[in-house]
Write a protein that holds these residues in place. Structure first.
Motif, mmCIF file in Angstrom:
data_model
loop_
_atom_site.group_PDB
_atom_site.id
_atom_site.type_symbol
_atom_site.label_atom_id
_atom_site.label_comp_id
_atom_site.label_asym_id
_atom_site.label_seq_id
_atom_site.Cartn_x
_atom_site.Cartn_y
_atom_site.Cartn_z
ATOM 1 N N GLU A 56 -30.512 -69.929 -56.815
ATOM 2 C CA GLU A 56 -31.221 -71.194 -56.593
ATOM 3 C C GLU A 56 -31.043 -71.653 -55.154
ATOM 4 O OE1 GLU A 56 -29.907 -74.041 -59.407
ATOM 5 O OE2 GLU A 56 -30.645 -72.948 -61.157
ATOM 6 N N ALA A 57 -29.815 -71.500 -54.635
ATOM 7 C CA ALA A 57 -29.555 -71.915 -53.256
ATOM 8 C C ALA A 57 -30.332 -71.049 -52.279
ATOM 9 C CB ALA A 57 -28.059 -71.835 -52.959
ATOM 10 N N ALA A 62 -34.884 -70.522 -48.378
ATOM 11 C CA ALA A 62 -35.750 -69.454 -47.874
ATOM 12 C C ALA A 62 -36.554 -69.934 -46.673
ATOM 13 C CB ALA A 62 -36.694 -68.994 -48.982
ATOM 14 N N VAL A 63 -36.462 -69.153 -45.591
ATOM 15 C CA VAL A 63 -37.202 -69.452 -44.362
ATOM 16 C C VAL A 63 -37.721 -68.153 -43.793
ATOM 17 C CG1 VAL A 63 -35.859 -71.522 -43.809
ATOM 18 C CG2 VAL A 63 -35.099 -69.289 -42.975
ATOM 19 N N ASP A 64 -38.568 -68.259 -42.763
ATOM 20 C CA ASP A 64 -39.026 -67.057 -42.093
ATOM 21 C C ASP A 64 -37.850 -66.353 -41.430
ATOM 22 O OD1 ASP A 64 -41.605 -67.606 -42.816
ATOM 23 O OD2 ASP A 64 -42.042 -68.734 -40.973
ATOM 24 N N PRO A 65 -37.868 -64.999 -41.393
ATOM 25 C CA PRO A 65 -36.759 -64.262 -40.784
ATOM 26 C C PRO A 65 -36.517 -64.713 -39.356
ATOM 27 C CG PRO A 65 -38.274 -62.775 -41.918
ATOM 28 C CD PRO A 65 -38.935 -64.120 -41.879
ATOM 29 N N LEU A 112 -24.047 -77.858 -52.064
ATOM 30 C CA LEU A 112 -25.196 -77.089 -51.611
ATOM 31 C C LEU A 112 -24.867 -76.296 -50.358
ATOM 32 C CD1 LEU A 112 -28.138 -76.320 -51.808
ATOM 33 C CD2 LEU A 112 -28.724 -78.409 -50.561
ATOM 34 N N LEU A 113 -24.140 -76.925 -49.429
ATOM 35 C CA LEU A 113 -23.775 -76.210 -48.206
ATOM 36 C C LEU A 113 -22.821 -75.067 -48.490
ATOM 37 C CD1 LEU A 113 -23.342 -79.158 -45.679
ATOM 38 C CD2 LEU A 113 -25.281 -77.609 -45.955
ATOM 39 N N LEU A 118 -22.049 -69.170 -48.897
ATOM 40 C CA LEU A 118 -21.710 -67.969 -49.660
ATOM 41 C C LEU A 118 -22.807 -66.934 -49.592
ATOM 42 C CD1 LEU A 118 -20.002 -69.487 -52.830
ATOM 43 C CD2 LEU A 118 -18.938 -68.091 -51.065
ATOM 44 N N VAL A 119 -24.074 -67.378 -49.617
ATOM 45 C CA VAL A 119 -25.187 -66.429 -49.506
ATOM 46 C C VAL A 119 -25.129 -65.706 -48.176
ATOM 47 C CG1 VAL A 119 -27.680 -66.226 -49.344
ATOM 48 C CG2 VAL A 119 -26.672 -67.694 -51.081
#
Length: 254
Positions: A56-57, A62-65, A112-113, A118-119
């Motif tokens: 979910e995080a 999600a953003v452009d590379p 959330l941060l 972690l991701v």
């Protein structure tokens, strides 16, 4: 070293498997790693919950590379002590309570941060954390050698209820492995027993299946020239020879 000793060593090394939930959530594991972690995931509700949260995080962030800063990897590794499964570094006791604004940030923004961090860490440190890294100190078990052998052949049987059993044979390793998915348990007082047949037609016991719907079992005995493998329902503890018709058969010389 016996297969039993290697299995114990591998089990000890897998004490850190929980650390791979982040890498799994962002699809940063190879096929063998993913299969191992998914097997662990079936029996670990904590990891399932963490993977769901990290996915979910990751979707939220999600953003452009973009090209990461040159110091990103060094900074992440420098802060690795804050990452599960290592214990957190205990900060000095604060002299006074934080004000209300700071307290609200700690209870709302911080989780959330932490998930986002972690991701990022999962991507940067997967190779460092994984317990089965290609290293002489962590040899593959006999089961893993069969599954990853260049000459591994797979034979699949599907059942009417949607479950299936797969036998993987490596002639170079001389062993076979059976993998089951969603397999119904054996009847009360019975066991699923494995069998191997040699070219002369002799059928030898090759072990018992555990009472698990999803299992991976290394068959006992020499499979280097086995022509057939089977699964039968036998009395609890098994039999020296099959006493029932096989519920699954695999012709290995096809």
């Amino acid at each position: 070293m016996t297969d039993h000793d290697q299995t114990n060593e591998t089990r000890q090394e897998w004490n850190d498997v929980h650390a791979l939930s982040g890498a799994y959530a962002v699809d940063a594991l190879d096929d063998l790693e993913r299969a191992r972690f998914e097997s662990h995931l079936r029996n670990c509700p904590d990891c399932r919950e963490e993977v769901d949260g990290l996915r979910e995080a990751a979707a939220f962030l999600a953003v452009d590379p973009v090209e990461p800063p040159a110091r990103l990897r060094a900074d992440i590794l420098a802060g690795i002590e804050a990452i599960r499964p290592l214990p957190p570094v205990v900060a000095p006791e604060p002299q006074s309570e934080p004000d209300d604004g700071r307290r609200r940030w700690l209870t709302t923004g911080a989780p959330l941060l932490v998930a986002a961090a972690l991701v990022l860490v999962a991507l940067a440190t997967t190779a460092w954390l994984r317990p089965w890294a290609d290293d002489e100190s962590t040899p593959l078990t006999a089961t893993e050698r069969v599954l990853t052998a260049d000459d591994a052949d797979r034979f699949v049987q599907r059942f009417d209820d949607g479950s299936r059993a797969t036998v993987v044979v490596s002639r170079s390793e001389g062993r076979a492995v059976v993998l089951t998915e969603d397999m119904a348990p054996a009847p009360e007082g019975k066991d699923y027993q494995l069998w191997l047949q040699d070219p002369s037609g002799d059928i030898d016991p090759a072990g018992l299946m555990p009472d698990q719907a999803d299992a991976t079992v290394l068959l006992e005995g020499d499979a280097s020239d086995a022509t057939w493998a089977g699964i039968t329902v036998e009395p609890d503890g098994g039999s020296p020879q099959p006493t029932t018709d096989p519920i699954a058969e695999f012709v290995l010389d096809a």
